[in-house]
Write an enzyme that holds these catalytic residues in place. Sequence first.
Site, PDB file in Angstrom:
ATOM      1  N   LYS A 123      54.757  31.206  43.066  1.00 52.12           N
ATOM      2  CA  LYS A 123      54.541  32.307  42.369  1.00 52.12           C
ATOM      3  C   LYS A 123      55.944  33.041  42.208  1.00 52.12           C
ATOM      4  CE  LYS A 123      49.745  33.118  43.651  1.00 52.12           C
ATOM      5  NZ  LYS A 123      48.904  34.293  44.164  1.00 52.12           N
ATOM      6  N   LYS A 179      45.022  25.123  37.957  1.00 49.54           N
ATOM      7  CA  LYS A 179      43.782  25.643  38.369  1.00 49.54           C
ATOM      8  C   LYS A 179      43.490  26.957  37.551  1.00 49.54           C
ATOM      9  CE  LYS A 179      44.977  29.227  41.859  1.00 49.54           C
ATOM     10  NZ  LYS A 179      44.386  29.794  43.043  1.00 49.54           N
ATOM     11  N   LYS A 236      43.449  33.891  37.959  1.00 49.14           N
ATOM     12  CA  LYS A 236      43.266  35.586  37.587  1.00 49.14           C
ATOM     13  C   LYS A 236      44.493  35.796  36.748  1.00 49.14           C
ATOM     14  CE  LYS A 236      41.157  37.032  41.905  1.00 49.14           C
ATOM     15  NZ  LYS A 236      42.050  36.683  43.147  1.00 49.14           N
TER      16      LYS A 236
HETATM   17  N1  AQP Z   1      40.447  27.709  40.428  1.00 53.96           N
HETATM   18  C1  AQP Z   1      39.888  27.952  41.632  1.00 53.96           C
HETATM   19  N2  AQP Z   1      38.912  26.957  42.150  1.00 53.96           N
HETATM   20  C2  AQP Z   1      38.442  26.937  43.331  1.00 53.96           C
HETATM   21  N3  AQP Z   1      38.816  28.025  44.149  1.00 53.96           N
HETATM   22  C3  AQP Z   1      39.471  28.794  43.890  1.00 53.96           C
HETATM   23  N4  AQP Z   1      40.029  30.024  44.415  1.00 53.96           N
HETATM   24  C4  AQP Z   1      40.780  30.814  43.763  1.00 53.96           C
HETATM   25  N5  AQP Z   1      41.060  30.027  42.471  1.00 53.96           N
HETATM   26  C5  AQP Z   1      40.174  29.003  42.614  1.00 53.96           C
HETATM   27  C6  AQP Z   1      39.782  30.471  45.737  1.00 53.96           C
HETATM   28  O1  AQP Z   1      39.354  31.845  45.736  1.00 53.96           O
HETATM   29  C7  AQP Z   1      39.689  32.353  46.857  1.00 53.96           C
HETATM   30  C8  AQP Z   1      40.219  33.662  46.681  1.00 53.96           C
HETATM   31  O2  AQP Z   1      41.447  33.667  45.840  1.00 53.96           O
HETATM   32  P1  AQP Z   1      42.356  34.784  45.952  1.00 53.96           P
HETATM   33  O3  AQP Z   1      41.914  36.061  45.579  1.00 53.96           O
HETATM   34  O4  AQP Z   1      43.278  34.536  47.123  1.00 53.96           O
HETATM   35  O5  AQP Z   1      43.291  34.308  44.842  1.00 53.96           O
HETATM   36  P2  AQP Z   1      44.332  33.019  44.472  1.00 53.96           P
HETATM   37  O6  AQP Z   1      43.936  31.837  45.629  1.00 53.96           O
HETATM   38  O7  AQP Z   1      45.600  33.429  44.390  1.00 53.96           O
HETATM   39  O8  AQP Z   1      43.832  32.525  43.003  1.00 53.96           O
HETATM   40  P3  AQP Z   1      43.496  33.172  41.868  1.00 53.96           P
HETATM   41  O9  AQP Z   1      42.191  33.944  41.957  1.00 53.96           O
HETATM   42  O10 AQP Z   1      43.507  32.142  40.732  1.00 53.96           O
HETATM   43  O11 AQP Z   1      44.482  34.384  41.695  1.00 53.96           O
HETATM   44  P4  AQP Z   1      46.240  34.303  41.051  1.00 53.96           P
HETATM   45  O12 AQP Z   1      46.082  34.022  39.599  1.00 53.96           O
HETATM   46  O13 AQP Z   1      46.582  35.614  41.328  1.00 53.96           O
HETATM   47  O14 AQP Z   1      46.801  33.100  41.994  1.00 53.96           O
HETATM   48  C9  AQP Z   1      40.163  31.548  47.458  1.00 53.96           C
HETATM   49  O15 AQP Z   1      39.524  30.806  48.735  1.00 53.96           O
HETATM   50  C10 AQP Z   1      40.634  30.328  46.688  1.00 53.96           C
HETATM   51  O16 AQP Z   1      41.042  29.118  47.140  1.00 53.96           O
END
Ligand code: AQP
Length: 332
Positions: free
Chosen positions: A111, A194, A197
């Site tokens: 990140k 992956k 967001k």
């Molecule tokens: N692509 C994905 N496939 C399966 N599970 C996913 N999760 C996130 N992306 C995927 C799961 O969603 C939960 C919440 O995630 P988070 O809000 O903590 O965000 P993150 O894991 O950092 O991933 P994001 O949503 O893509 O956000 P950004 O872009 O900010 O990194 C977790 O249980 C995660 O495993």
Amino acid sequence: MDRIFSGVQPTGNLHLGNYLGAIRNWVSLQDRFECLFCVVDMHAITTWQEPAALAASTREVAAAMMAAGIDPGRHIIFNQSQVPGHAELAWIFNCVARMGWLNRMTQFKEKAGKNRENASVGLFAYPNLMAADILLYKGTHVPVGEDQKQHLELTRDIAQKFNNDFGVDFFPIVEPLIFGSATRVMSLRDGTAKMSKSDASDYSRINMTDDADAIARKIRKAKTDPHPLPASTDAFDGRPEAANLMGIFAALADTPVEDVCGRFAGQPFSTFKQELADLALATLAPMQDEMRRLMADPSHVDGVLRDGAARARGLAEPVLREVQDIVGFLRP
Ligand code: AQP
């Protein structure tokens, strides 16, 4: 009853990966565990968030949890910043965790990227706050995706070191809860990255708020390869986009990927994509309708969060008092 803590960051663009990989699985835990589902707004601000967008996303994530089937009457839905114990315990854990432990965290490296010197201190200490989230409630189990396993290990190390340093047997050693069927949803533009967001391209993900046209368009434009669909998952090697789209189909249909391969073997992507779009719409539409209904009534959502936070504070306060006694903080 064993206790679960899990969270989603309100960083905007809640997507199909968050739903299939996390929120949907949590619904099934409600009969077996006492659950706290948290909108982790303090984690969100480790990277810059526009204040108004943060507030709107916080409501959106809470609405998604409820629309997916989490019952705020039986379990706790709340936003992290409303329970000060998260910050208090995280500070103590900042003093328990070692720099070397955090230096090894791959998510910080990913990140922060090349701009490490300019990353927030909060982003570096993020895993300590995550440990506090779980241990503030003496959580015993945490549902984790592959990407969070390293952070959960750190939570276990922090609990162990706290117990050793102070000569107590206070914090539980948390167990991961891995879902056999959990889906890792990849970007629609690149089957090796992956779905996220923060991806700059909106075509990389299906947002939970996308309407029928947007969902159909994004699936139609999703990256593919020039070959017909494989007959078995053995043929997914070197075909990440086929693996991803067929995996999404399987997750939405709640069926093994092998069955999806059997059904579409030899067919062109165009036929499959049409069916995938129809299935995505049919599966997501009822939940999206409910999300829209809830988001149209922000005072109701705020009420759920307020009530959840009050219940969470009730669970956290005795734990925090004991921690203060153990550490030697005077409580007048
Ligand atoms: N692509 C994905 N496939 C399966 N599970 C996913 N999760 C996130 N992306 C995927 C799961 O969603 C939960 C919440 O995630 P988070 O809000 O903590 O965000 P993150 O894991 O950092 O991933 P994001 O949503 O893509 O956000 P950004 O872009 O900010 O990194 C977790 O249980 C995660 O495993």
